[in-house]
Structures are given as structure tokens and as C-alpha cells.
Design a protein around this motif. Structure first.
Motif, PDB file in Angstrom:
ATOM      1  N   PRO A  88      47.592 -24.638 -51.896  1.00  0.00           N
ATOM      2  CA  PRO A  88      47.304 -23.432 -51.960  1.00  0.00           C
ATOM      3  C   PRO A  88      46.693 -22.322 -52.576  1.00  0.00           C
ATOM      4  O   PRO A  88      45.646 -21.234 -51.545  1.00  0.00           O
ATOM      5  CB  PRO A  88      48.389 -22.673 -51.796  1.00  0.00           C
ATOM      6  CG  PRO A  88      49.434 -23.829 -52.910  1.00  0.00           C
ATOM      7  CD  PRO A  88      49.033 -25.250 -52.077  1.00  0.00           C
ATOM      8  N   ASP A  89      45.819 -22.926 -53.800  1.00  0.00           N
ATOM      9  CA  ASP A  89      44.843 -22.883 -54.482  1.00  0.00           C
ATOM     10  C   ASP A  89      43.571 -22.808 -53.218  1.00  0.00           C
ATOM     11  O   ASP A  89      42.701 -22.085 -53.904  1.00  0.00           O
ATOM     12  CB  ASP A  89      45.178 -23.055 -55.895  1.00  0.00           C
ATOM     13  CG  ASP A  89      46.106 -23.307 -56.894  1.00  0.00           C
ATOM     14  OD1 ASP A  89      46.487 -21.623 -56.846  1.00  0.00           O
ATOM     15  OD2 ASP A  89      46.137 -23.314 -57.513  1.00  0.00           O
ATOM     16  N   LEU A  90      43.199 -23.893 -52.674  1.00  0.00           N
ATOM     17  CA  LEU A  90      41.693 -24.589 -52.612  1.00  0.00           C
ATOM     18  C   LEU A  90      41.944 -23.723 -50.456  1.00  0.00           C
ATOM     19  O   LEU A  90      40.707 -23.383 -50.596  1.00  0.00           O
ATOM     20  CB  LEU A  90      42.185 -26.043 -52.155  1.00  0.00           C
ATOM     21  CG  LEU A  90      41.916 -26.341 -53.777  1.00  0.00           C
ATOM     22  CD1 LEU A  90      41.744 -28.140 -53.331  1.00  0.00           C
ATOM     23  CD2 LEU A  90      40.339 -26.013 -54.456  1.00  0.00           C
ATOM     24  N   ALA A  91      43.669 -23.334 -50.402  1.00  0.00           N
ATOM     25  CA  ALA A  91      43.279 -22.776 -49.401  1.00  0.00           C
ATOM     26  C   ALA A  91      42.478 -20.945 -49.122  1.00  0.00           C
ATOM     27  O   ALA A  91      41.519 -19.872 -49.217  1.00  0.00           O
ATOM     28  CB  ALA A  91      44.509 -21.944 -48.334  1.00  0.00           C
ATOM     29  N   VAL A  92      43.585 -20.488 -50.712  1.00  0.00           N
ATOM     30  CA  VAL A  92      42.911 -18.960 -51.020  1.00  0.00           C
ATOM     31  C   VAL A  92      41.624 -19.178 -51.450  1.00  0.00           C
ATOM     32  O   VAL A  92      40.668 -18.471 -50.675  1.00  0.00           O
ATOM     33  CB  VAL A  92      43.426 -18.384 -52.272  1.00  0.00           C
ATOM     34  CG1 VAL A  92      43.594 -17.831 -51.940  1.00  0.00           C
ATOM     35  CG2 VAL A  92      45.258 -18.152 -51.464  1.00  0.00           C
ATOM     36  N   LYS A  93      40.851 -20.317 -52.578  1.00  0.00           N
ATOM     37  CA  LYS A  93      39.276 -19.953 -52.634  1.00  0.00           C
ATOM     38  C   LYS A  93      38.883 -19.695 -51.231  1.00  0.00           C
ATOM     39  O   LYS A  93      37.722 -19.245 -51.806  1.00  0.00           O
ATOM     40  CB  LYS A  93      39.086 -20.763 -53.168  1.00  0.00           C
ATOM     41  CG  LYS A  93      37.542 -21.492 -54.248  1.00  0.00           C
ATOM     42  CD  LYS A  93      37.798 -22.078 -54.969  1.00  0.00           C
ATOM     43  CE  LYS A  93      36.212 -22.555 -55.241  1.00  0.00           C
ATOM     44  NZ  LYS A  93      36.259 -23.507 -56.480  1.00  0.00           N
ATOM     45  N   GLU A  94      38.732 -20.557 -50.722  1.00  0.00           N
ATOM     46  CA  GLU A  94      38.285 -20.809 -49.127  1.00  0.00           C
ATOM     47  C   GLU A  94      37.596 -19.302 -48.458  1.00  0.00           C
ATOM     48  O   GLU A  94      37.107 -18.979 -48.033  1.00  0.00           O
ATOM     49  CB  GLU A  94      38.823 -21.764 -47.908  1.00  0.00           C
ATOM     50  CG  GLU A  94      37.026 -22.321 -47.040  1.00  0.00           C
ATOM     51  CD  GLU A  94      36.288 -22.940 -47.707  1.00  0.00           C
ATOM     52  OE1 GLU A  94      34.984 -22.717 -47.942  1.00  0.00           O
ATOM     53  OE2 GLU A  94      36.273 -23.921 -49.165  1.00  0.00           O
TER      54      GLU A  94
END
Length: 230
Positions: free
Chosen positions: A202-208
Motif C-alpha cells: 500500500p505505501d508504494l501503491a499510494v506513492k506511485e
């Protein structure tokens, strides 16, 4: 009694249809920011009565797409760089929460829908063949992909707000007279968002996702300044 109910339903339906048509005209830029909205002119263009037009315009004031001009009628709401900055910031806030909630509730059915809409988006060219004009089918698939990302968040209210903010962003893009990403590899950005979702990151998905929006936002802000400068 039945006739009264039927008439009331038909009137509501006609108002909703008129609302949606004017809404689309504003989002697509057919009705430009600041334009005065004349009841008789809209009535002729839409082929409907004056009452549904007035009611539709009143509804559109709550969407901040139409403004009342004291007692003189209505006009299309103005836009500004500051307004776009606020819109982008709000989208990022709300969509981060919606995406995190969707991923927390992640199941196979949602994943399959997301993969399917992503596949459909990738099959559509961004511009029409032999043209530099946006492809309406791509535009539709693009929105479908982004809304599907948020669709498992568990809040129909949040989904409706995000849907409207997405459309508001398209309005600004149309006002800036640009596709907003002429040289970017948007497909790769979508691929990255999807991959992080499928990998349960989730952290990387949100960042992207936020990077996807802010990159567009920076370009749009620049174009808006150029378009709106004297």
C-alpha cells in the motif's frame, strides 16, 4: 394519484438528464469558464423546457461548476491556478485514504476487476488515429481504471466525491487545452500502480499514485498560467 406520481417522476428524470448534459458540456469545455448561461439558449440546444434547465443549473451550483449572478441568472464557474492547486491537494488526500481502504479490503474479485480494466485501458490508444485529439474511449477507460482502484474502499460517499473531483480535473485539463502528458509514459505509471497493488504494497501503491497525479498537476499548472496570462 398515479398520474401525479408519473408526472413527478418524469419531471425529475428530465431534470437529471438536463443536469448531466450541462455537466458534461462544462467538464468537456463546450461551456467555458465565465460564460453566462442563458436559459433560452440552453433550452434550444438541449431541446427541453426552461424549468428543467433552471433546476439543473441550480443543482450544478452545489458542484461548484455554476455560479449565480445575483438576480441576473447563472454563469459557468471561473477557474484559477489556486483553485486547481486546491483540487489536486484534495484529490491526493482523499484518494490516498480510498486506495488504502481498498487494499485493506483487497480480495480476488476486486483484483480481477482491476486487472481487467487495466488491460482494457492498455488496449486503447490515447489519441485518435492520424490525429492529436484525445481518444474518448481511452478517456473513459482511464477514469474506469482510477475509480476501480478506489472501489473497494467501502464508502459510496467517498467514491462519489472522488468521481466528481476526477471530472473537475478533466475540466481544468480541457481549459488548459492540453492532454497534460504529451511525452510521459503514462502506461508504465499505471503498470507500476497496479503491480504495487497486486503485491500488497500500500505505501508504494499510494506513492506511485500521488506521483502520477502531481506530475500531471505540475504540467497542468504551468499550462494554466500560460493560458490565463494576459
Amino acid at each position: 394519484m398515479q398520474n401525479g406520481t408519473s408526472t413527478g417522476t418524469e419531471t425529475t428524470s428530465l431534470t437529471n438528464q438536463t443536469y448531466q448534459r450541462i455537466y458534461d458540456m462544462i467538464i468537456q469545455g463546450d461551456l467555458e469558464p465565465g460564460n453566462k448561461l442563458k436559459i433560452e439558449e440552453l433550452r434550444r440546444v438541449l431541446g427541453t423546457g426552461a424549468s428543467p434547465v433552471r433546476e439543473a443549473l441550480s443543482l450544478l451550483t452545489s458542484d461548484h461548476l455554476v455560479e449565480r449572478i445575483d438576480q441576473r441568472g447563472f454563469r459557468v464557474s471561473h477557474i484559477s491556478v489556486d483553485g486547481f492547486t486546491e483540487l489536486l491537494k484534495t484529490r491526493c488526500w482523499l484518494e490516498e485514504r480510498a486506495l488504502r481502504e481498498s487494499m485493506a479490503a483487497q480480495d480476488m474479485e476486486w483484483e480481477e476487476r482491476l486487472v481487467l480494466v487495466h488491460h482494457r485501458l492498455k488496449r486503447e490508444p490515447r489519441v485518435l488515429p492520424d490525429s492529436d485529439k484525445p481518444n474518448p474511449a481511452w478517456e473513459s477507460r482511464h477514469k474506469e481504471f482510477h475509480m476501480t482502484l478506489l472501489s473497494a474502499c467501502g464508502s459510496s460517499i467517498l467514491m462519489k466525491i472522488c468521481d466528481r473531483l476526477y471530472d473537475q480535473n478533466i475540466r481544468y485539463r480541457n481549459a488548459a487545452k492540453t492532454m497534460a502528458y504529451p511525452t510521459r509514459d503514462v502506461t508504465s505509471e499505471h503498470d507500476a500502480i497496479l503491480q504495487h497493488v497486486m503485491d500488497h504494497e500500500p505505501d508504494l501503491a499510494v506513492k506511485e499514485l500521488i506521483s502520477h497525479y502531481t506530475t500531471t498537476g505540475e504540467f497542468l499548472s504551468m499550462k494554466l498560467r500560460q493560458t490565463m496570462s494576459p
